[in-house]
Design an enzyme around this catalytic site. Structure first.
Site, PDB file in Angstrom:
ATOM      1  N   GLY A 109       0.794  -1.211   0.000  1.00  0.00           N
ATOM      2  CA  GLY A 109       0.000   0.000   0.000  1.00  0.00           C
ATOM      3  C   GLY A 109       0.831   1.268   0.000  1.00  0.00           C
ATOM      4  CG  HIS A 110      -1.259   4.972   0.518  1.00  0.00           C
ATOM      5  ND1 HIS A 110      -2.449   4.297   0.473  1.00  0.00           N
ATOM      6  CD2 HIS A 110      -1.302   5.732   1.637  1.00  0.00           C
ATOM      7  CE1 HIS A 110      -3.179   4.642   1.500  1.00  0.00           C
ATOM      8  NE2 HIS A 110      -2.499   5.507   2.244  1.00  0.00           N
ATOM      9  CG  ASN A 111       2.546   7.407   2.127  1.00  0.00           C
ATOM     10  OD1 ASN A 111       1.377   7.623   1.776  1.00  0.00           O
ATOM     11  ND2 ASN A 111       3.527   8.253   1.867  1.00  0.00           N
TER      12      ASN A 111
END
Length: 210
Positions: A109-111
């Site tokens: 997922g993001h980050n």
């Protein structure tokens, strides 16, 4: 220099591919994403898709997409299995450290920030902003909820559901994931429960008396 791009590879604007990297068929590298030297990205890998972020509309009419304008940065000597997806950061970068290996169909997922020399097995999913230390091992189909930190050298068992931080060097199993020794004792007790209850009934005791 020396990079190999198989048939159907797509590379977005201002992306960078390191020396000696190999990109399998139909891999997609989104704009501004970085692939380090000697990486191996198997077929259908996707780097830089939007992060999974939505907010309710103020008028209650549905969901509004949250833009993700960050990037993905893959270190050197990383291998990503077929169909693996790494979402771009919301503002900064989603990062995978040098020497880390991901199996097929892994979702990052993001980050998310993954350290060096980690091994993550097939169908694992890491939610947004998870932090993974160095030399971590994660079994197949494990799931890690958002904002969790996994310490250096930790081991996550297959199908584990990780909902809180995992200390460095520890080993966890189960749903929700707990210390592997505790989880294994719980499983052992549950398996012995039918035999125990049969003994209780044969002695004419109620479950409360036992």
């Amino acid at each position: 220099s020396g990079a190999i791009l198989e048939e159907g590879v797509r590379i977005g604007r201002s992306a960078a591919i390191g020396a000696g990297a190999w990109l399998g068929m139909n891999a997609v590298i989104g704009e501004r994403c970085v692939v380090g030297a000697r990486c191996r990205l198997h077929a259908m890998v996707c780097l830089g898709a939007d992060g999974f972020g939505y907010r309710p509309r103020s008028d209650g009419s549905g969901l509004r997409k949250v833009p993700h304008i960050g990037t993905v940065h893959i270190g050197a000597d990383v291998e990503l299995g077929a169909g693996t997806c790494v979402d771009r950061g919301k503002f900064g970068a989603t990062v995978i450290g040098d020497g880390t290996k991901l199996d097929n169909l892994v979702q990052i997922g993001h980050n998310v920030r993954i350290g060096e020399h980690c091994v993550i097995a097939a169908q694992t999913g890491l939610a947004g902003s998870v932090v993974v230390g160095n030399w971590v091992q994660i079994g197949a189909q494990a799931g890690v909820t958002q904002h969790v930190t996994i310490g250096d050298g930790a081991r996550i068992g297959a199908k584990a559901g990780v909902i809180r931080d995992v200390a460095a060097g520890s080993s966890v199993l189960g749903i929700p994931a707990d210390d592997s020794r505790i989880t294994l004792r719980q499983i052992s007790c549950i398996r012995k429960l039918p035999e125990f209850m049969a003994t209780v009934r044969s002695q004419g005791k109620s479950g409360d008396d036992a």
